[in-house]
Motif scaffolding. Structure first.
Motif, PDB file in Angstrom:
ATOM      1  N   THR A  47     -62.823 -66.130 -63.916  1.00 58.69           N
ATOM      2  CA  THR A  47     -64.795 -65.871 -62.967  1.00 58.69           C
ATOM      3  C   THR A  47     -66.013 -66.305 -63.553  1.00 58.69           C
ATOM      4  O   THR A  47     -65.956 -66.146 -65.283  1.00 58.69           O
ATOM      5  CB  THR A  47     -64.860 -63.994 -63.133  1.00 58.69           C
ATOM      6  OG1 THR A  47     -63.746 -63.639 -62.693  1.00 58.69           O
ATOM      7  CG2 THR A  47     -66.772 -63.649 -62.899  1.00 58.69           C
ATOM      8  N   LEU A  48     -66.522 -66.810 -63.489  1.00 54.25           N
ATOM      9  CA  LEU A  48     -67.902 -67.667 -63.704  1.00 54.25           C
ATOM     10  C   LEU A  48     -69.102 -66.704 -63.212  1.00 54.25           C
ATOM     11  O   LEU A  48     -69.279 -65.833 -62.698  1.00 54.25           O
ATOM     12  CB  LEU A  48     -67.775 -69.129 -62.994  1.00 54.25           C
ATOM     13  CG  LEU A  48     -66.728 -70.060 -63.910  1.00 54.25           C
ATOM     14  CD1 LEU A  48     -66.981 -71.675 -63.003  1.00 54.25           C
ATOM     15  CD2 LEU A  48     -66.321 -69.777 -65.643  1.00 54.25           C
ATOM     16  N   PRO A  49     -69.841 -67.168 -63.933  1.00 56.88           N
ATOM     17  CA  PRO A  49     -71.344 -66.473 -63.953  1.00 56.88           C
ATOM     18  C   PRO A  49     -71.962 -66.773 -62.032  1.00 56.88           C
ATOM     19  O   PRO A  49     -72.236 -65.190 -61.571  1.00 56.88           O
ATOM     20  CB  PRO A  49     -72.713 -67.024 -64.478  1.00 56.88           C
ATOM     21  CG  PRO A  49     -72.008 -67.406 -66.000  1.00 56.88           C
ATOM     22  CD  PRO A  49     -70.086 -68.206 -65.092  1.00 56.88           C
ATOM     23  N   ASN A  50     -72.074 -68.350 -61.803  1.00 60.51           N
ATOM     24  CA  ASN A  50     -72.141 -68.107 -60.659  1.00 60.51           C
ATOM     25  C   ASN A  50     -71.193 -68.491 -59.699  1.00 60.51           C
ATOM     26  O   ASN A  50     -71.243 -68.104 -58.452  1.00 60.51           O
ATOM     27  CB  ASN A  50     -72.891 -69.072 -60.291  1.00 60.51           C
ATOM     28  CG  ASN A  50     -72.234 -70.541 -60.911  1.00 60.51           C
ATOM     29  OD1 ASN A  50     -71.407 -70.783 -61.343  1.00 60.51           O
ATOM     30  ND2 ASN A  50     -72.481 -71.976 -60.482  1.00 60.51           N
ATOM     31  N   THR A  51     -70.078 -68.353 -59.485  1.00 55.02           N
ATOM     32  CA  THR A  51     -68.685 -68.223 -58.686  1.00 55.02           C
ATOM     33  C   THR A  51     -67.266 -68.314 -59.177  1.00 55.02           C
ATOM     34  O   THR A  51     -67.122 -67.681 -60.619  1.00 55.02           O
ATOM     35  CB  THR A  51     -68.556 -69.979 -58.096  1.00 55.02           C
ATOM     36  OG1 THR A  51     -68.025 -69.292 -57.155  1.00 55.02           O
ATOM     37  CG2 THR A  51     -68.690 -70.710 -59.159  1.00 55.02           C
ATOM     38  N   LYS A  52     -65.853 -68.620 -58.532  1.00 53.03           N
ATOM     39  CA  LYS A  52     -65.065 -68.254 -59.172  1.00 53.03           C
ATOM     40  C   LYS A  52     -64.140 -69.609 -58.872  1.00 53.03           C
ATOM     41  O   LYS A  52     -64.321 -70.428 -58.416  1.00 53.03           O
ATOM     42  CB  LYS A  52     -64.167 -67.253 -58.279  1.00 53.03           C
ATOM     43  CG  LYS A  52     -64.880 -65.671 -58.349  1.00 53.03           C
ATOM     44  CD  LYS A  52     -63.684 -64.535 -57.951  1.00 53.03           C
ATOM     45  CE  LYS A  52     -63.929 -65.446 -56.356  1.00 53.03           C
ATOM     46  NZ  LYS A  52     -65.100 -64.324 -55.597  1.00 53.03           N
ATOM     47  N   ILE A  53     -63.060 -69.665 -59.700  1.00 61.56           N
ATOM     48  CA  ILE A  53     -62.403 -70.076 -59.732  1.00 61.56           C
ATOM     49  C   ILE A  53     -60.807 -70.323 -59.749  1.00 61.56           C
ATOM     50  O   ILE A  53     -60.346 -68.684 -59.984  1.00 61.56           O
ATOM     51  CB  ILE A  53     -62.145 -71.877 -61.080  1.00 61.56           C
ATOM     52  CG1 ILE A  53     -63.591 -72.145 -61.719  1.00 61.56           C
ATOM     53  CG2 ILE A  53     -60.638 -72.634 -61.054  1.00 61.56           C
ATOM     54  CD1 ILE A  53     -64.375 -73.040 -60.740  1.00 61.56           C
ATOM     55  N   GLU A  54     -59.789 -70.929 -58.420  1.00 57.39           N
ATOM     56  CA  GLU A  54     -58.880 -70.357 -58.236  1.00 57.39           C
ATOM     57  C   GLU A  54     -57.798 -71.495 -58.680  1.00 57.39           C
ATOM     58  O   GLU A  54     -57.805 -72.687 -58.223  1.00 57.39           O
ATOM     59  CB  GLU A  54     -58.924 -70.126 -56.015  1.00 57.39           C
ATOM     60  CG  GLU A  54     -58.770 -68.758 -56.640  1.00 57.39           C
ATOM     61  CD  GLU A  54     -58.956 -68.680 -54.976  1.00 57.39           C
ATOM     62  OE1 GLU A  54     -59.666 -68.015 -54.592  1.00 57.39           O
ATOM     63  OE2 GLU A  54     -57.506 -69.233 -54.499  1.00 57.39           O
ATOM     64  N   LEU A  55     -57.092 -71.114 -59.268  1.00 57.95           N
ATOM     65  CA  LEU A  55     -55.644 -71.956 -60.610  1.00 57.95           C
ATOM     66  C   LEU A  55     -54.386 -71.296 -59.024  1.00 57.95           C
ATOM     67  O   LEU A  55     -54.435 -69.791 -59.148  1.00 57.95           O
ATOM     68  CB  LEU A  55     -55.454 -71.534 -61.758  1.00 57.95           C
ATOM     69  CG  LEU A  55     -56.214 -72.078 -62.711  1.00 57.95           C
ATOM     70  CD1 LEU A  55     -56.269 -71.661 -64.100  1.00 57.95           C
ATOM     71  CD2 LEU A  55     -57.572 -73.933 -62.829  1.00 57.95           C
ATOM     72  N   LEU A  56     -54.090 -72.489 -58.549  1.00 56.08           N
ATOM     73  CA  LEU A  56     -52.832 -71.932 -57.290  1.00 56.08           C
ATOM     74  C   LEU A  56     -51.578 -72.768 -58.101  1.00 56.08           C
ATOM     75  O   LEU A  56     -51.613 -74.162 -58.652  1.00 56.08           O
ATOM     76  CB  LEU A  56     -53.434 -72.888 -55.865  1.00 56.08           C
ATOM     77  CG  LEU A  56     -54.552 -72.002 -55.493  1.00 56.08           C
ATOM     78  CD1 LEU A  56     -55.038 -73.221 -54.221  1.00 56.08           C
ATOM     79  CD2 LEU A  56     -54.667 -71.080 -55.242  1.00 56.08           C
ATOM     80  N   GLU A  57     -50.632 -72.042 -57.774  1.00 52.47           N
ATOM     81  CA  GLU A  57     -49.216 -72.908 -58.502  1.00 52.47           C
ATOM     82  C   GLU A  57     -48.729 -72.906 -56.959  1.00 52.47           C
ATOM     83  O   GLU A  57     -48.269 -71.367 -56.544  1.00 52.47           O
ATOM     84  CB  GLU A  57     -48.746 -71.734 -59.239  1.00 52.47           C
ATOM     85  CG  GLU A  57     -47.665 -72.174 -60.053  1.00 52.47           C
ATOM     86  CD  GLU A  57     -47.018 -71.603 -61.565  1.00 52.47           C
ATOM     87  OE1 GLU A  57     -46.484 -71.965 -61.851  1.00 52.47           O
ATOM     88  OE2 GLU A  57     -46.660 -70.103 -60.352  1.00 52.47           O
ATOM     89  N   PRO A  58     -47.688 -73.192 -56.385  1.00 52.25           N
ATOM     90  CA  PRO A  58     -46.690 -73.462 -55.767  1.00 52.25           C
ATOM     91  C   PRO A  58     -45.630 -71.741 -55.678  1.00 52.25           C
ATOM     92  O   PRO A  58     -45.071 -71.635 -56.754  1.00 52.25           O
ATOM     93  CB  PRO A  58     -45.605 -74.357 -55.569  1.00 52.25           C
ATOM     94  CG  PRO A  58     -46.283 -75.064 -55.956  1.00 52.25           C
ATOM     95  CD  PRO A  58     -47.200 -74.629 -57.412  1.00 52.25           C
ATOM     96  N   LEU A  59     -45.664 -71.245 -54.503  1.00 47.81           N
ATOM     97  CA  LEU A  59     -44.281 -69.755 -54.564  1.00 47.81           C
ATOM     98  C   LEU A  59     -43.407 -70.060 -53.468  1.00 47.81           C
ATOM     99  O   LEU A  59     -44.147 -69.849 -52.195  1.00 47.81           O
ATOM    100  CB  LEU A  59     -45.410 -68.359 -54.784  1.00 47.81           C
ATOM    101  CG  LEU A  59     -44.572 -67.249 -54.373  1.00 47.81           C
ATOM    102  CD1 LEU A  59     -44.075 -66.762 -56.091  1.00 47.81           C
ATOM    103  CD2 LEU A  59     -45.968 -66.358 -53.796  1.00 47.81           C
ATOM    104  N   GLY A  60     -42.668 -70.369 -53.334  1.00 49.48           N
ATOM    105  CA  GLY A  60     -41.241 -70.422 -52.264  1.00 49.48           C
ATOM    106  C   GLY A  60     -41.523 -71.936 -52.078  1.00 49.48           C
ATOM    107  O   GLY A  60     -42.139 -73.129 -52.320  1.00 49.48           O
ATOM    108  N   ASP A  61     -40.197 -72.256 -51.435  1.00 53.34           N
ATOM    109  CA  ASP A  61     -40.506 -73.187 -50.828  1.00 53.34           C
ATOM    110  C   ASP A  61     -40.878 -73.933 -49.702  1.00 53.34           C
ATOM    111  O   ASP A  61     -41.420 -75.791 -49.809  1.00 53.34           O
ATOM    112  CB  ASP A  61     -37.988 -73.705 -50.786  1.00 53.34           C
ATOM    113  CG  ASP A  61     -37.997 -73.480 -51.373  1.00 53.34           C
ATOM    114  OD1 ASP A  61     -37.657 -73.559 -53.089  1.00 53.34           O
ATOM    115  OD2 ASP A  61     -36.127 -72.921 -50.941  1.00 53.34           O
TER     116      ASP A  61
END
Ligand code: CO
Length: 134
Positions: A47-61
């Protein structure tokens, strides 16, 4: 039609390590990991003051970000998400103006519990765009 930038999503090869870097090196407010099996990803929200960052890691093949990480082994910006007031009205406008909506055009429930759609990156300068109903 599009409103606020909801988030920028970054695909990463190691979610715990990426989250640690944002927390310890960048001093960011980092949430717990969440599995999103419908989308084939495990996510950490920052959570940033003006937006969000989503870090994504693979889940499943069959994760849709596996191919991206094969091409970008150290990770990279995967998509950006804009808010819209009405996702169906947005879809109809996009289809009428010649844009391609991915996944058959039916909204899925996204990581924030709201309906989302993805647009073809070739229609938007190589950027995968997610639309989320605000
Ligand atoms: Co997203």
């Amino acid at each position: 039609m599009i409103g606020r930038l909801n988030h920028v999503a970054i695909a990463v090869p190691d979610l715990a390590e990426a989250a640690r870097r944002y927390r310890e090196m960048l001093g960011a407010e980092v949430g717990p990991p969440q599995d999103e099996p419908d989308h084939g990803v495990r996510v950490v929200f920052i959570t940033l003051p003006n937006t969000k960052i989503e870090l994504l890691e693979p889940l499943g093949d069959a994760s849709p970000i596996r191919g991206f990480l094969e091409k970008n082994p150290s990770g990279g910006i995967h998509h950006i998400c804009y808010e819209v007031d009405d996702i169906i009205a947005a879809r109809e406008h996009l289809l009428a103006t010649g844009a391609r909506v991915l996944g058959g055009g039916e909204p899925k429930i996204g990581a924030h519990g709201k309906p989302v759609l993805f647009l073809h990156p070739r229609d938007f300068n190589g950027t995968l765009i997610e639309l989320e109903e605000a």
